[in-house]
Motif scaffolding. Structure first.
Motif, PDB file in Angstrom:
ATOM      1  N   THR A  27       1.231  -1.216   0.393  1.00  0.00           N
ATOM      2  CA  THR A  27       0.074  -0.341  -0.218  1.00  0.00           C
ATOM      3  C   THR A  27       1.008   1.185  -0.400  1.00  0.00           C
ATOM      4  OG1 THR A  27      -2.012  -0.879   1.151  1.00  0.00           O
ATOM      5  CG2 THR A  27      -1.810   1.284   1.279  1.00  0.00           C
TER       6      THR A  27
ATOM      7  N   GLU B  48      -7.202   8.526  -3.458  1.00  0.00           N
ATOM      8  CA  GLU B  48      -8.699   7.977  -2.463  1.00  0.00           C
ATOM      9  C   GLU B  48      -9.158   6.770  -2.589  1.00  0.00           C
ATOM     10  OE1 GLU B  48     -12.248   8.560   0.004  1.00  0.00           O
ATOM     11  OE2 GLU B  48     -10.300   9.943  -0.758  1.00  0.00           O
ATOM     12  N   GLU B  49      -8.670   6.389  -3.476  1.00  0.00           N
ATOM     13  CA  GLU B  49      -8.762   4.787  -4.101  1.00  0.00           C
ATOM     14  C   GLU B  49      -7.654   3.651  -3.134  1.00  0.00           C
ATOM     15  OE1 GLU B  49      -8.009   1.791  -7.676  1.00  0.00           O
ATOM     16  OE2 GLU B  49      -9.040   3.713  -8.148  1.00  0.00           O
TER      17      GLU B  49
ATOM     18  N   LEU C 268      -6.724   4.461  -0.094  1.00  0.00           N
ATOM     19  CA  LEU C 268      -7.651   4.637   0.999  1.00  0.00           C
ATOM     20  C   LEU C 268      -8.693   3.845   1.413  1.00  0.00           C
ATOM     21  CD1 LEU C 268      -7.488   6.250   4.314  1.00  0.00           C
ATOM     22  CD2 LEU C 268      -9.204   7.632   3.159  1.00  0.00           C
ATOM     23  N   MET C 269      -9.699   3.484   0.495  1.00  0.00           N
ATOM     24  CA  MET C 269     -10.998   2.842   0.324  1.00  0.00           C
ATOM     25  C   MET C 269     -10.586   1.533   0.322  1.00  0.00           C
ATOM     26  SD  MET C 269     -13.014   5.626   1.602  1.00  0.00           S
ATOM     27  CE  MET C 269     -14.485   4.638   1.605  1.00  0.00           C
ATOM     28  N   GLU C 270      -9.910   1.346  -0.292  1.00  0.00           N
ATOM     29  CA  GLU C 270      -9.634  -0.256  -0.696  1.00  0.00           C
ATOM     30  C   GLU C 270      -8.263  -0.774   0.203  1.00  0.00           C
ATOM     31  OE1 GLU C 270      -9.420  -0.853  -5.154  1.00  0.00           O
ATOM     32  OE2 GLU C 270     -11.835  -0.191  -5.700  1.00  0.00           O
ATOM     33  N   ASP C 271      -7.419  -0.397  -0.301  1.00  0.00           N
ATOM     34  CA  ASP C 271      -5.986  -0.794   0.664  1.00  0.00           C
ATOM     35  C   ASP C 271      -6.118  -1.004   2.091  1.00  0.00           C
ATOM     36  OD1 ASP C 271      -5.676  -1.007  -2.340  1.00  0.00           O
ATOM     37  OD2 ASP C 271      -3.400  -0.853  -2.366  1.00  0.00           O
TER      38      ASP C 271
ATOM     39  N   ALA D 223      -8.717  -0.596   3.564  1.00  0.00           N
ATOM     40  CA  ALA D 223      -9.790  -0.880   4.544  1.00  0.00           C
ATOM     41  C   ALA D 223      -8.319  -2.578   4.408  1.00  0.00           C
ATOM     42  CB  ALA D 223     -10.415  -1.654   3.588  1.00  0.00           C
ATOM     43  N   ASN D 224      -7.963  -3.346   3.124  1.00  0.00           N
ATOM     44  CA  ASN D 224      -7.874  -4.780   3.315  1.00  0.00           C
ATOM     45  C   ASN D 224      -6.643  -5.081   4.682  1.00  0.00           C
ATOM     46  OD1 ASN D 224      -7.310  -6.860   2.232  1.00  0.00           O
ATOM     47  ND2 ASN D 224      -5.784  -6.474   0.839  1.00  0.00           N
TER      48      ASN D 224
ATOM     49  N   TYR E 168      -6.671  -3.573   7.167  1.00  0.00           N
ATOM     50  CA  TYR E 168      -7.184  -3.371   8.234  1.00  0.00           C
ATOM     51  C   TYR E 168      -8.399  -4.822   8.458  1.00  0.00           C
ATOM     52  CZ  TYR E 168      -7.144   1.526  11.131  1.00  0.00           C
ATOM     53  OH  TYR E 168      -6.966   2.279  10.756  1.00  0.00           O
TER      54      TYR E 168
ATOM     55  N   ASP F 226     -21.858   5.105  13.053  1.00  0.00           N
ATOM     56  CA  ASP F 226     -21.749   5.718  11.927  1.00  0.00           C
ATOM     57  C   ASP F 226     -22.569   7.376  11.809  1.00  0.00           C
ATOM     58  OD1 ASP F 226     -20.674   3.913  10.543  1.00  0.00           O
ATOM     59  OD2 ASP F 226     -22.591   2.401  10.614  1.00  0.00           O
TER      60      ASP F 226
END
Length: 84
Positions: free
Chosen positions: A22, A34-35, A37-40, A42-43, A45, A84
């Protein structure tokens, strides 16, 4: 039940490899941060949560627990999630 050190080491090593990849991807300005952050991230974590959630059961956790439960935020961590 005690922590399976060998298993924890293996799962944390997998997490470290994912995090390293990452960081490398973030160094490529052609890729969307942004991509990443949201995908890599998250993976990363999910892998870290998996390491914590399976630390006591070891590889048997795969057969004994639901996959979503294995990668969710560990309930016994000393800090809470943001709601949330």
């Amino acid at each position: 039940m005690t922590i399976d050190r060998e298993w924890l080491t293996a799962t944390l090593s997998d997490t470290l490899e994912c995090l390293s990849e990452t960081i490398d991807r973030l160094g490529d300005d052609r890729l969307d941060a942004e991509e990443i952050l949201m995908e890599d991230i998250a993976n990363v974590y999910a892998k870290l949560n998996y390491a914590v959630n399976t630390a006591r059961l070891g590889p048997e956790a795969i057969d004994e627990c639901d996959h979503d439960r294995l990668i969710e935020w560990p309930e016994d961590m000393p800090f809470d999630r943001l709601e949330d």
